[in-house]
Motif scaffolding. Structure first.
Motif, short mmCIF file in Angstrom:
data_model
loop_
_atom_site.label_atom_id
_atom_site.label_comp_id
_atom_site.label_asym_id
_atom_site.label_seq_id
_atom_site.Cartn_x
_atom_site.Cartn_y
_atom_site.Cartn_z
N THR A 14 5.79 6.76 -4.65
CA THR A 14 4.76 7.29 -3.73
C THR A 14 3.50 7.37 -4.59
OG1 THR A 14 6.36 8.53 -2.44
CG2 THR A 14 4.05 9.21 -2.28
N PHE A 15 2.75 6.29 -4.55
CA PHE A 15 1.73 6.07 -5.58
C PHE A 15 0.67 5.15 -4.99
CE2 PHE A 15 0.12 4.22 -9.57
CZ PHE A 15 0.02 5.34 -10.38
N GLY A 16 -0.57 5.64 -4.81
CA GLY A 16 -1.61 4.82 -4.20
C GLY A 16 -1.26 4.46 -2.78
N LYS A 17 -1.28 3.17 -2.47
CA LYS A 17 -0.94 2.74 -1.11
C LYS A 17 0.56 2.65 -0.89
CE LYS A 17 -1.35 -1.39 0.29
NZ LYS A 17 -1.96 -2.64 0.76
N THR A 52 2.13 -12.18 -8.79
CA THR A 52 1.20 -13.25 -8.47
C THR A 52 0.86 -13.22 -6.99
OG1 THR A 52 0.86 -15.63 -8.46
CG2 THR A 52 3.12 -14.86 -8.15
N CYS A 53 -0.34 -13.71 -6.69
CA CYS A 53 -0.77 -13.81 -5.28
C CYS A 53 -0.60 -15.24 -4.76
CB CYS A 53 -2.22 -13.36 -5.13
SG CYS A 53 -3.40 -14.34 -6.09
N GLU A 91 -4.08 -7.17 -2.02
CA GLU A 91 -4.07 -5.84 -1.41
C GLU A 91 -2.70 -5.50 -0.82
OE1 GLU A 91 -7.27 -5.35 1.30
OE2 GLU A 91 -8.82 -5.64 -0.22
N THR A 92 -1.63 -6.03 -1.44
CA THR A 92 -0.28 -5.67 -1.01
C THR A 92 0.36 -4.67 -1.96
OG1 THR A 92 -0.15 -7.94 -0.21
CG2 THR A 92 1.87 -6.67 -0.14
N GLY A 93 -0.27 -4.45 -3.13
CA GLY A 93 0.24 -3.42 -4.03
C GLY A 93 0.73 -3.94 -5.35
N LYS A 94 0.40 -5.18 -5.77
CA LYS A 94 0.88 -5.71 -7.04
C LYS A 94 0.36 -4.88 -8.21
CE LYS A 94 -0.90 -9.76 -6.58
NZ LYS A 94 -1.66 -9.47 -5.37
N SER A 95 -0.98 -4.71 -8.26
CA SER A 95 -1.56 -3.94 -9.37
C SER A 95 -1.11 -2.49 -9.31
CB SER A 95 -3.10 -4.02 -9.29
OG SER A 95 -3.52 -5.36 -9.44
N ILE A 122 9.71 -12.98 -10.56
CA ILE A 122 8.42 -13.38 -9.96
C ILE A 122 8.26 -12.61 -8.67
CG2 ILE A 122 7.10 -15.27 -8.97
CD1 ILE A 122 8.44 -17.15 -10.93
N ILE A 123 7.24 -11.76 -8.63
CA ILE A 123 6.96 -10.95 -7.44
C ILE A 123 5.70 -11.51 -6.81
CG2 ILE A 123 6.44 -8.67 -6.56
CD1 ILE A 123 8.00 -8.94 -9.98
N GLU A 124 5.89 -12.18 -5.69
CA GLU A 124 4.80 -12.86 -4.99
C GLU A 124 4.31 -11.97 -3.85
OE1 GLU A 124 4.49 -16.54 -1.88
OE2 GLU A 124 5.82 -16.80 -3.62
#
Length: 751
Positions: free
Chosen positions: A9-12, A724-725, A32-36, A26-28
């Motif tokens: 439960t962190f940011g978005k 990665t995006c 603005e989906t929450g990678k960072s 590999i997390i694709e």
């Protein structure tokens, strides 16, 4: 260390979970989906959130940047495998001022806490490196690919290539020595410049004290000389005062005689005026003012008579204009009635044309009737009757028309003879003009009457005022029978009154001068014959005395000021002792400064030697990785201790500075150095995971494939998380069971 699962439960991220596998992950996910956010959460769950960090321009602290969007408290959990065993790490927020400050580490599947594992030391215990080293080696972000110098990373590298001590940092030691050097001397600041300034100030004070002592002796000598000169001038001024007092006594008797003579003359003039019955100045002024007013009234009378004459002329012109009108002698109303009734007046008219028309027309009607019957061949009486009636009607209409024309001709002849025109509108306008002329004549008559009355009134007032003035003047001048004579007599009276006033003024002034001299005269009994006349004038003596006194006051003030300055400057012996003490302190500080300079030079030499050992090893490994990433386009990489990079292209012996490379090649160089640092710096027994956040975004497809292949090989002994995006990374490993690929949208999806 292996990360199995993270829940945040962190940011978005609101209670979201992320499952991870061994090796390369590999997390694709789209932007603005929450990678960072997942990357920041991983760093926060291991090392915590810095609650003392504050927002500043262009930067938002993590505690504010990643505050949950839902408003809930920041919290998270991570299940991982470590050398301590399978662990569950949790962080929660109990106080808003300490986000994720509540830490818990238990063995997986139990509630047994891990001994010695605290929130502050969690990351360093599990990974074997500090947060700074982790962020500058294994935590790789697209916007943070370059390697910045850091004391923690420096100590880690020094431990690897030297004695194994991690408490040594050239930067910190150099900073400490530099602070000590700057404390003693830094340009114009420091202890040595301050001592030199203080010594210079003491020397200046000693020199100033000696100068002040000499000036004080000179000032006191000048005070004595000026005091003697002031005494001589004061005595000379006293003699001048005695002589002037004697002169005033002599002038006093003359002033008394002059005052008596002026008073006698004023009394004589007063007596003659009373005998001749000369009026007072107020009466003379009033009568002369009345005479002046008479002249004003006379001009007003002349003006009123002139205006009356002009009004009479205007009246005559208005009457002449009325008499010239055809309506002369009538009132305006009768003129208007006459102009309106000219058509009803009886006139003479000629009946011959009408009679002839009737006499000729009647037989002609019978002829026309017979002709119509003959031509139509009809014997109808009705047709004959209608024809006859039509003929009679035409004859009558023509006769009436000729009669009307005869009447109109008679009226036109009458109007032309009476008014000069036959136009009815012109006659009516003549009547209106006549009414206006009558009004103008009446107005002129009223103006004549008013102006005649005004002229008569002014003349009557003029005559009455002249008689009143002459009667009053003849009371003291019987010969005044006209105004000019009266004015001349009043002028003569004013002259005599002025003579009396001048005599009285002269008497008063003479008496005042006498009384003033009586007040200023010296005491009686002072001998006058023994007082000699002064050699110089009183003004010259007073001027010189004032000058000498001013110079004396200035000299005394200067002497007092010099005396005060001499006392304020201090005792010369004390000043010399202070200067000797400061010189000794300066010598000691210069010795310390020289020793510190030698230590700084020795430290720089040791750092150069250390760098010569560190840079080649790191450069060689970075060059190998960079060559693989660029398909053997570059053969060598060099870097200094501050991590400034240069690359050697294949076939070109000249190294190129990193700033000259393209954006993609520069990112590949930075990634190669980062991975080389990971191999050299990260403890192999900890198997520290590597996190890459869009680190391959600027890679083209071929170099991206090379990087992915290298990362897969590197993931053989550690876990690598690549966020990665793009979809090309996942497509590259499609069907490869050794690589764990998942796509994040609203929920994690494995592909």
């Amino acid at each position: 260390m292996r990360i199995h699962r993270m829940t945040a439960t962190f940011g978005k991220l609101q209670g979201r979970s992320l499952e991870l596998g061994d090796g390369l992950n590999i997390i694709e996910a789209p932007n603005e989906t929450g990678k960072s956010t997942w990357c920041a959460f991983l760093l926060s769950i291991l090392y915590g959130v810095n609650s003392r960090e504050r927002d500043r321009a262009g930067f938002i602290a993590d505690k504010n940047r990643f505050a949950p969007w839902s408003g809930a408290a920041m919290s998270g959990r991570m299940d991982c495998g470590t050398e301590l065993g399978e662990l569950t790490l949790t962080r929660a927020t109990r106080r808003q001022t300490s986000p994720m400050g509540e830490f818990s580490a238990v063995y997986a599947g139990t509630n047994e806490p891990v001994p010695g594992l605290t929130g502050a030391a969690c990351g360093e215990t599990l990974l074997g490196i500090s947060r700074e080293v982790f962020e500058r080696s294994a935590f790789i972000r697209q916007n943070n690919l370059p390697i910045s110098q850091d004391a923690e990373l420096e100590r880690r590298i020094a431990a690897l290539i030297s004695s194994g001590e991690e408490g040594t940092s050239y930067t910190e030691a150099a900073d400490a020595l530099k602070k000590q050097l700057n404390r003693r001397r830094h340009n114009r600041t420091g202890q040595l410049p301050a001592l030199e300034t203080e010594l210079a100030e003491l020397d200046r004070q000693l020199s100033e004290s000696n100068s002040l002592a000499r000036q004080l002796v000179q000032a006191r000598s000048e005070v004595e000389a000026l005091s003697r000169r002031a005494e001589i001038l004061q005595a000379e001024l006293t003699d001048c005062n005695r002589w002037e007092a004697a002169q005033r006594r002599q002038a006093l008797s003359g002033a008394a005689s002059a005052a008596e003579q002026a008073e006698v003359r004023a009394a004589q003039v007063q007596e003659r005026l009373q005998q001749d019955q000369i009026p007072e100045n107020e009466t003379i002024a009033r009568l002369r003012g009345a005479i002046v007013n008479l002249e004003t009234t006379r001009r007003a009378v002349d003006k009123a008579r002139s205006e009356r004459d002009e009004a009479m002329k205007a009246l005559l012109r208005a009457e002449a204009a009325v008499n010239e009108s055809p309506f002369a002698g009538q009132s305006p109303e009768s003129a208007r009635r006459e102009a309106a009734g000219t058509e009803n007046e009886p006139v003479k008219w000629n009946p011959v044309p009408g009679v002839l028309t009737f006499l000729i027309g009647v037989p002609l009607c019978f002829v026309v009737t017979y002709a119509v019957l003959f031509l139509t061949g009809s014997h109808s009486k009705l047709l004959a009757l209608l024809t006859m009636l039509a003929g009679f009607s035409c004859v009558c209409a023509l006769a009436l028309f000729l009669k009307k024309r005869a009447f109109q001709a008679g009226w036109a002849e009458l109007r032309l003879k009476r008014f000069g025109t036959a136009d009815l509108d012109a006659i009516r306008q003549l009547a209106e003009d006549y009414a206006k002329l009558c009004e103008a004549r009446d107005a002129a008559q009223a103006s004549v009457n008013a102006k005649s009355a005004a002229a008569d009134t002014l003349y009557s007032s003029l005559s009455s005022n002249e008689q009143g003035i002459l009667l009053e003047v003849r009371r003291f001048a019987p010969d005044a029978f006209d105004i000019p004579t009266a004015d001349q007599l009043l002028r003569a009276c004013a002259v005599r009154r002025k003579e009396l006033a001048e005599a009285e003024t002269a008497a008063r002034e003479a008496r005042m001068r006498y009384e003033l001299q009586v007040q200023q005269a010296p005491a009686p009994g002072t001998p006058e014959a023994d007082v000699p006349a002064p050699v110089r004038s009183r003004e010259a003596i007073s001027t010189e005395l004032d000058r000498v006194r001013a110079a004396l006051a200035e000299a005394r003030s200067s002497a007092d000021r010099l005396d005060g300055q001499l006392h304020a400057a201090g005792d010369p012996a004390v000043l010399r002792a202070s200067a000797e003490d400061l010189a000794a302190r300066k010598e000691r500080l210069e010795t310390e400064y020289s020793a510190l300079r030698l230590a700084m030079e020795a430290l720089e030499g040791a750092n150069t030697a250390l760098q010569n050992r560190f840079s080649p090893a790191l450069g060689r490994r970075a060059a190998e990785i960079f060559s693989r990433l660029t398909d053997n386009h570059y053969a060598g990489v060099v870097l200094d201790r501050s991590f400034r990079l240069s690359a050697e292209p294949v076939g070109d012996p000249v190294f190129r500075d990193a700033a000259l490379l393209s954006a993609g090649a520069l990112d590949q160089l930075y990634l190669a150095v980062r991975l080389a640092i990971c191999e050299l710096v990260l403890p192999p027994e900890k198997q520290v995971p590597i996190v890459l956040d869009d680190a391959l975004a600027n890679f083209d497809d071929s170099r991206c494939a090379a990087a992915l292949q290298f990362l897969k090989e590197a993931a053989g002994n550690r876990q690598i998380l690549l966020f990665t995006c793009h979809s090309r990374e996942g497509e590259f490993f499609a069907g490869d069971r050794e690589v764990f690929v998942q796509r994040l949208t609203d929920a994690a999806v494995e592909v």
